[in-house]
Design a protein around this motif. Structure first.
Motif, short mmCIF file in Angstrom:
data_model
loop_
_atom_site.label_atom_id
_atom_site.label_comp_id
_atom_site.label_asym_id
_atom_site.label_seq_id
_atom_site.Cartn_x
_atom_site.Cartn_y
_atom_site.Cartn_z
N ASP A 15 0.79 -0.76 -0.11
CA ASP A 15 -0.24 -0.15 0.38
C ASP A 15 1.50 1.24 0.13
O ASP A 15 1.73 1.78 0.76
CB ASP A 15 -0.40 0.24 1.65
N GLY A 16 0.77 1.50 -1.08
CA GLY A 16 1.53 3.53 -1.18
C GLY A 16 1.69 4.06 -0.73
O GLY A 16 2.24 5.41 0.20
N ALA A 17 0.61 4.36 -0.11
CA ALA A 17 0.00 5.20 1.13
C ALA A 17 0.47 4.96 2.81
O ALA A 17 0.33 5.64 3.55
CB ALA A 17 -1.67 5.67 1.25
N ASN A 18 1.07 3.90 2.41
CA ASN A 18 1.08 3.29 4.59
C ASN A 18 2.77 3.81 4.84
O ASN A 18 3.70 3.73 3.66
CB ASN A 18 1.66 1.70 4.40
N PRO A 19 3.14 4.03 5.36
CA PRO A 19 3.98 5.15 5.94
C PRO A 19 4.78 3.87 6.39
O PRO A 19 6.11 4.28 6.42
CB PRO A 19 4.22 4.97 7.64
N GLU A 20 4.94 2.27 6.37
CA GLU A 20 6.25 1.47 6.54
C GLU A 20 6.50 1.27 5.35
O GLU A 20 8.26 1.16 5.16
CB GLU A 20 5.24 0.09 6.43
N LEU A 21 6.31 1.83 3.47
CA LEU A 21 7.50 2.10 2.42
C LEU A 21 7.89 2.73 2.33
O LEU A 21 9.29 3.12 2.18
CB LEU A 21 6.52 1.81 1.41
N SER A 22 8.21 3.72 3.71
CA SER A 22 9.81 5.21 3.53
C SER A 22 9.73 4.18 4.23
O SER A 22 11.86 4.76 4.35
CB SER A 22 8.84 6.55 5.07
N GLN A 23 10.60 2.80 5.73
CA GLN A 23 11.41 2.59 5.48
C GLN A 23 11.69 1.53 4.76
O GLN A 23 12.75 0.26 5.24
CB GLN A 23 11.00 1.79 7.08
N GLY A 24 10.71 0.78 4.20
CA GLY A 24 10.71 -0.75 3.67
C GLY A 24 11.06 -1.50 3.97
O GLY A 24 10.75 -2.39 5.09
N GLU A 61 12.31 -12.93 -0.32
CA GLU A 61 12.16 -11.86 0.66
C GLU A 61 11.86 -11.00 -0.96
O GLU A 61 12.61 -10.19 -1.73
CB GLU A 61 13.01 -11.49 1.22
N ILE A 62 10.48 -10.67 -0.97
CA ILE A 62 10.00 -9.37 -1.64
C ILE A 62 9.55 -7.73 -0.93
O ILE A 62 9.33 -8.01 0.13
CB ILE A 62 8.92 -9.42 -2.16
N CYS A 63 10.71 -7.01 -1.47
CA CYS A 63 10.40 -5.92 -0.37
C CYS A 63 10.63 -4.93 -1.76
O CYS A 63 10.10 -4.51 -2.72
CB CYS A 63 12.21 -5.34 -0.50
N ALA A 64 9.89 -3.74 -0.60
CA ALA A 64 9.55 -2.23 -1.58
C ALA A 64 9.94 -1.16 -0.33
O ALA A 64 9.64 -1.10 0.96
CB ALA A 64 7.65 -2.54 -1.78
N TYR A 65 10.34 -0.34 -1.30
CA TYR A 65 10.63 0.80 -1.24
C TYR A 65 10.53 2.32 -1.18
O TYR A 65 10.66 2.10 -2.62
CB TYR A 65 12.00 1.07 -0.04
N GLN A 66 9.58 3.20 -0.89
CA GLN A 66 8.72 4.66 -1.23
C GLN A 66 9.66 5.29 -0.23
O GLN A 66 8.73 5.83 0.95
CB GLN A 66 8.21 4.20 -1.84
N PRO A 67 10.20 6.54 -0.99
CA PRO A 67 10.62 7.57 0.10
C PRO A 67 9.04 8.13 0.29
O PRO A 67 7.78 8.24 -0.59
CB PRO A 67 11.21 8.13 -0.44
#
Length: 587
Positions: A450-459, A570-576
């Protein structure tokens, strides 16, 4: 021992020593070595006209270019002759004759002199380069399209350049043989990938227009290195000219020649791409259906930016004549009846309406052998307002059929099919609840972030067992519904039960059965530092995380890791987080 016998013995020893000096062992430091190489292969578009014939020819009239071309042609014949005819041709000795060019792959081999200044202590004081290119359409060619579209006949690209160093002039032929052999190795590997992986279709002879006069451009001079026609072009003719010492004077001479024969110059463009040599191209117009293109080496300033293996080193003049726009109805109907899959790939469904559309839509959709590529062409070419009364419900059922096929464990070309489906559902444009609902049947394959979830800013990381075969549709939904989603697909087969592999972002890495635990980096440090790529090693290959999207101040990266230490995938995503404009409080 009689004197005569001693004399013969000494002569024999001398001959052996001379031969040993001339034939240098492969492991010897004096042996020719490849010191510089570049190359690329690829395609434009999702499919291509099926390769039906390969022609290998020298790209210049010198004996060394012929020698290199003969080596590559011989190797391709031995390896591919059972499936694709391979022909060696020499247009500098026997003029090229008219050919049906769709499905024909014409490759040229030529030598070049690398830019090289040996140091005083450098033993390898000589270098030679060998280059492979494909004769293709000029960049500016834009022929009038006919009822069916066969522009994919030029969608494959191949280019290789090898520079070889050698220590003395007697090894020049060995150096040429090494460079040409290595080019043949790389070409065969790339050809097999294209033949196996790229969807292809056929063009029957009866779709060609009558050819044009074969001697219409003899006034231009030069050597005809390619002459033929395609379904869109009554004529495609390429003439070769050596590059003169005075480039500007030669260019002025061509401009005058073309004007005197009714061709006016138009657009001029410098081009360089991953798949083409650097050159300057001048377009000419000779009438509604006539185009010509003069391809020249770049000027001195541009030449400084590129290596000798990457620049055009001769002059080409290409003449084209467009075919009549309409294909005879009898030929059109015959193509539809005899090869519906190729008919679809050529855009034939755009022209169908009513009962004929309904009948042929159902026939192709229900073909067990129809590929994802065939079905996507069917979907894309039946959305016209005049077609929807017949096709709208059929198109929805077609997407259901594609979803069902993706869930099958033996689904061929999963990555192509899954990515194509998400595009047809509009995820590259936006992401609405209605779109997500259409992915519900694929929930077993879906890995959603979910791009709106803050978790992506940490990976964010998702874990999966390292066993068997896994197929993934990796979807990062946007922060806002009217923004595009970002998605990729992956297939993973785990060793040691099988010879494993990982497919992602259009690349495939083999994983041997002796897969061991030196494959995992510190994933979270990559996320926290926000670097653009992170590299892992799989069977000696580097696996890079790919930036799927670059936007101003906003990057999205998705990667797939093998963590053998914890025996998991492991599938990983990161979005600042979005960047905010800073405020200068001193103002």
């Amino acid at each position: 021992m009689p004197f005569q016998a001693i004399r013969l013995y000494l002569v024999f020893i001398f001959v052996l020593l001379w031969a040993a000096a001339a034939i240098v062992p492969a492991g010897c430091s004096d042996a020719p070595k490849i010191v510089n190489q570049s190359g690329s292969h690829g395609r434009r578009g999702d499919d291509t006209v099926r390769i039906s014939r390969i022609v290998v020819q020298p790209g210049a009239s010198d004996s060394e270019s012929r020698f290199a071309a003969e080596i590559v042609a011989g190797r391709l014949k031995r390896e591919l002759e059972a499936t694709i005819p391979v022909v060696y041709a020499d247009p500098f000795r026997t003029p090229a004759g008219p050919e049906r060019l769709a499905g024909g792959l014409v490759l040229e081999l030529s030598t070049f002199e690398p830019i090289f200044k040996p140091s005083a202590q450098d033993k390898a004081r000589f270098r030679i380069g060998v280059r492979l290119t494909k004769i293709g359409r000029p960049f500016g060619l834009n022929p009038r399209l006919r009822d069916l579209n066969f522009m994919q006949d030029d969608s494959l690209s191949f280019r290789q350049a090898k520079e070889v160093s050698y220590t003395r002039s007697g090894l020049r032929k060995s150096a040429l043989k090494l460079a040409a052999g290595k080019i043949a190795d790389d070409l065969l590997e790339n050809l097999r990938k294209q033949i196996e992986a790229v969807p292809s279709f056929s063009v029957p002879d009866y779709l060609y227009a009558p050819p044009a006069d074969s001697r219409a451009y003899d006034w231009a001079g030069g050597t005809v290195v390619l002459l033929g026609s395609t379904p869109h072009l009554r004529r495609f003719e390429v003439r070769h000219f050596p590059l003169a010492e005075d480039r500007e004077r030669q260019l002025d001479g061509f401009l005058e020649l073309m004007r005197n024969n009714g061709y006016e110059p138009g657009r001029t463009a410098d081009y360089s791409s991953l798949y083409e040599l650097t050159a300057e191209e001048i377009e000419f117009k000779g009438g509604d259906d006539l185009q010509a293109f003069l391809t020249f080496p770049p000027d001195a300033e541009l030449r400084k930016k590129y290596g000798a293996g990457d620049i055009w080193n001769h002059v080409r003049l290409t003449f084209t004549e467009a075919a009549p726009p309409d294909i005879p109805q009898e030929a059109f109907d015959r193509f539809r009846r005899e090869d519906l899959r190729s008919f679809a790939c050529a855009g034939g469904f755009r022209l169908l309406r009513g009962k004929e559309l309904a009948r042929e839509f159902d026939r192709l959709a229900e073909m067990p052998e129809a590929s994802y590529n065939d079905l996507f062409h069917l979907y894309d070419d039946t959305g016209d307002a005049e077609q929807l009364p017949v096709a709208e419900e059929r198109r929805e059922r077609l997407l259901e059929r594609i979803r069902a096929r993706l869930l099958q464990s033996d689904s061929p070309d999963f990555n192509f099919g899954a990515a194509g489906l998400l595009k047809r559902l509009g995820f590259d444009k936006n992401c609405t609840p209605e779109q997500l609902k259409k992915l519900e049947p694929l929930r077993p394959l879906l890995v959603r972030f979910d791009g709106a979830n803050p978790e992506l800013s940490q990976g964010a990381v998702r874990h999966f067992p390292l066993s068997g075969e896994r197929r993934f549709i990796i979807l990062v939904t946007p922060r806002k519904a009217d923004e595009p989603s970002h998605f990729t697909t992956a297939r993973f087969v785990s060793p040691p039960d099988a010879s494993g592999f990982l497919e992602m972002n259009g690349s495939r890495w083999e994983i041997p059965q002796e897969f061991s635990g030196k494959l995992h980096g510190v994933v979270h440090s990559w996320f926290l530092h926000g670097t653009t790529t992170s590299q892992e090693t799989v069977a000696g290959e580097e696996v890079s995380l790919k930036a799927l999207s670059h936007r101003t101040g906003d990057k999205l990266l998705v990667g797939l890791f093998l963590n053998s230490r914890k025996n998991r995938l492991e599938i990983c995503a990161y979005q600042p987080p979005p960047q905010t404009k800073s405020i200068n409080r001193s103002e």
